[in-house]
Design an enzyme around this catalytic site. Structure first.
Site, mmCIF file in Angstrom:
data_model
loop_
_atom_site.group_PDB
_atom_site.id
_atom_site.type_symbol
_atom_site.label_atom_id
_atom_site.label_comp_id
_atom_site.label_asym_id
_atom_site.label_seq_id
_atom_site.Cartn_x
_atom_site.Cartn_y
_atom_site.Cartn_z
ATOM 1 N N ARG A 245 -9.464 0.858 9.305
ATOM 2 C CA ARG A 245 -9.071 -0.519 9.640
ATOM 3 C C ARG A 245 -10.152 -1.242 10.432
ATOM 4 N NH1 ARG A 245 -3.134 0.557 9.371
ATOM 5 N NH2 ARG A 245 -1.987 -1.379 9.640
ATOM 6 N N ARG B 234 -0.026 -8.482 13.684
ATOM 7 C CA ARG B 234 -0.640 -7.493 12.781
ATOM 8 C C ARG B 234 -1.524 -8.193 11.743
ATOM 9 N NH1 ARG B 234 4.699 -4.677 11.105
ATOM 10 N NH2 ARG B 234 3.465 -3.569 9.560
ATOM 11 N N LYS C 79 0.836 -1.216 0.000
ATOM 12 C CA LYS C 79 0.000 0.000 0.000
ATOM 13 C C LYS C 79 0.867 1.262 0.000
ATOM 14 C CE LYS C 79 -2.159 -0.991 3.918
ATOM 15 N NZ LYS C 79 -1.551 -2.272 4.318
ATOM 16 N N ARG D 31 12.116 -5.461 4.907
ATOM 17 C CA ARG D 31 12.070 -4.106 4.350
ATOM 18 C C ARG D 31 12.819 -3.075 5.206
ATOM 19 N NH1 ARG D 31 5.550 -2.802 4.739
ATOM 20 N NH2 ARG D 31 5.455 -2.600 6.994
ATOM 21 N N ARG E 89 11.400 -0.294 10.700
ATOM 22 C CA ARG E 89 10.315 -0.057 11.645
ATOM 23 C C ARG E 89 10.418 -1.011 12.831
ATOM 24 N NH1 ARG E 89 4.784 0.285 8.283
ATOM 25 N NH2 ARG E 89 4.108 -0.764 10.175
HETATM 26 P P1 AMP Z 1 0.904 0.643 9.214
HETATM 27 O O1 AMP Z 1 2.042 1.576 8.996
HETATM 28 O O2 AMP Z 1 -0.317 1.009 8.429
HETATM 29 O O3 AMP Z 1 1.292 -0.810 9.037
HETATM 30 O O4 AMP Z 1 0.483 0.802 10.752
HETATM 31 C C1 AMP Z 1 1.391 0.492 11.797
HETATM 32 C C2 AMP Z 1 0.632 0.360 13.108
HETATM 33 O O5 AMP Z 1 -0.004 1.610 13.421
HETATM 34 C C3 AMP Z 1 -0.507 -0.658 13.118
HETATM 35 O O6 AMP Z 1 -0.040 -1.981 13.376
HETATM 36 C C4 AMP Z 1 -1.392 -0.123 14.225
HETATM 37 O O7 AMP Z 1 -0.862 -0.396 15.506
HETATM 38 C C5 AMP Z 1 -1.289 1.402 14.009
HETATM 39 N N1 AMP Z 1 -2.313 1.902 13.059
HETATM 40 C C6 AMP Z 1 -2.103 2.476 11.851
HETATM 41 N N2 AMP Z 1 -3.257 2.817 11.266
HETATM 42 C C7 AMP Z 1 -4.236 2.449 12.125
HETATM 43 C C8 AMP Z 1 -5.653 2.502 12.080
HETATM 44 N N3 AMP Z 1 -6.299 3.019 11.032
HETATM 45 N N4 AMP Z 1 -6.339 2.031 13.164
HETATM 46 C C9 AMP Z 1 -5.705 1.533 14.224
HETATM 47 N N5 AMP Z 1 -4.377 1.414 14.324
HETATM 48 C C10 AMP Z 1 -3.633 1.867 13.282
#
Ligand code: AMP
Length: 219
Positions: free
Chosen positions: A90, A174, A13, A129, A163
């Site tokens: 989400r 996740r 994404k 990554r 990360r």
């Molecule tokens: P991402 O970078 O999208 O993989 O997000 C990393 C982490 O941020 C996720 O595993 C969640 O802990 C938190 N996070 C990001 N976006 C959301 C969302 N829309 N709702 C809840 N938690 C989020």
């Protein structure tokens, strides 16, 4: 044009959103990036989010809904030809809040682009990554190394970051959160008739081509 790039962690994404940002001037709205910035800045909600993110769980709906709502009010977003939601919504509650927010602002969602990927590929994709610390370009140990070892192709920086949540244990959590709380949203958007699927297992360029084709069919 406003779209959601949808799929599990590691589906691509962020990579695709950055490409669309360049090619179409759409603005990437990544709640994950915004939360990581809050963690790095040590803000109040950043401190709370840090622990949750390190466990691979979802931060509370109201936190991310507020972040997105504030961001949609900023001038660069208002003046852009559209936005790409990346990692948001989400949960069903977030999707409902987004519908409400967009209606209030006179905006609408044009498509939810689902990147279809096999779960088995995701752990390898995510744990390998890394990112340029200066310009944010993404790389992968196996699939996309810098052309010159240790030097960013885009900006020449020699510093890279990973990360904190890209380790195998957190990735599995996740993925579980994705399947339990996020995947059901596909049905939510199917009902609205705006779901488009692309093959997220194809090469990065091919996925971009398929997404561009979907976007061309909308305009
Ligand atoms: P991402 O970078 O999208 O993989 O997000 C990393 C982490 O941020 C996720 O595993 C969640 O802990 C938190 N996070 C990001 N976006 C959301 C969302 N829309 N709702 C809840 N938690 C989020």
């Amino acid at each position: 044009m406003n779209i959601i790039l949808f799929g599990p962690p590691g589906a691509g994404k962020g990579t695709q959103a950055k490409r669309l940002q360049k090619s179409r001037g759409l603005i990437q709205l990544s709640t994950g990036d915004m939360l990581r910035a809050a963690v790095a800045a040590g803000t109040e909600y950043g401190k709370k989010a840090k622990e949750i993110m390190e466990k691979g769980e979802l931060v509370p709906d109201e936190v991310v809904i507020n972040i997105i709502s504030d961001r949609l009010e900023e001038d660069d977003v208002k003046n852009a030809p559209g936005v790409i939601f990346d990692g948001f919504p989400r949960t069903v509650a977030q999707a409902e809040a987004l519908d409400k927010m967009l209606a209030e602002k006179g905006m609408k969602l044009d498509a939810v682009i689902v990147l279809d990927v096999d779960d088995d590929a995701l752990v390898e994709r995510i744990t390998g990554r890394f990112t340029c610390a200066k310009c944010g370009k993404g790389y992968h140990e196996k699939f996309e190394r810098p052309k010159v070892e240790g030097v960013c192709d885009e900006c020449g920086s020699t510093e890279f970051t990973r990360r904190a949540d890209d380790n195998e244990e957190t990735v599995r959590q996740r993925l579980e959160a994705y399947h339990a709380q996020t995947a059901p949203l596909i049905e939510y958007y199917e009902k609205a008739g705006i779901v488009k699927r692309v093959d997220g297992m194809a090469s990065i360029d091919e996925v971009t081509r398929q997404i561009e084709q979907v976007l061309d069919s909308l305009s």
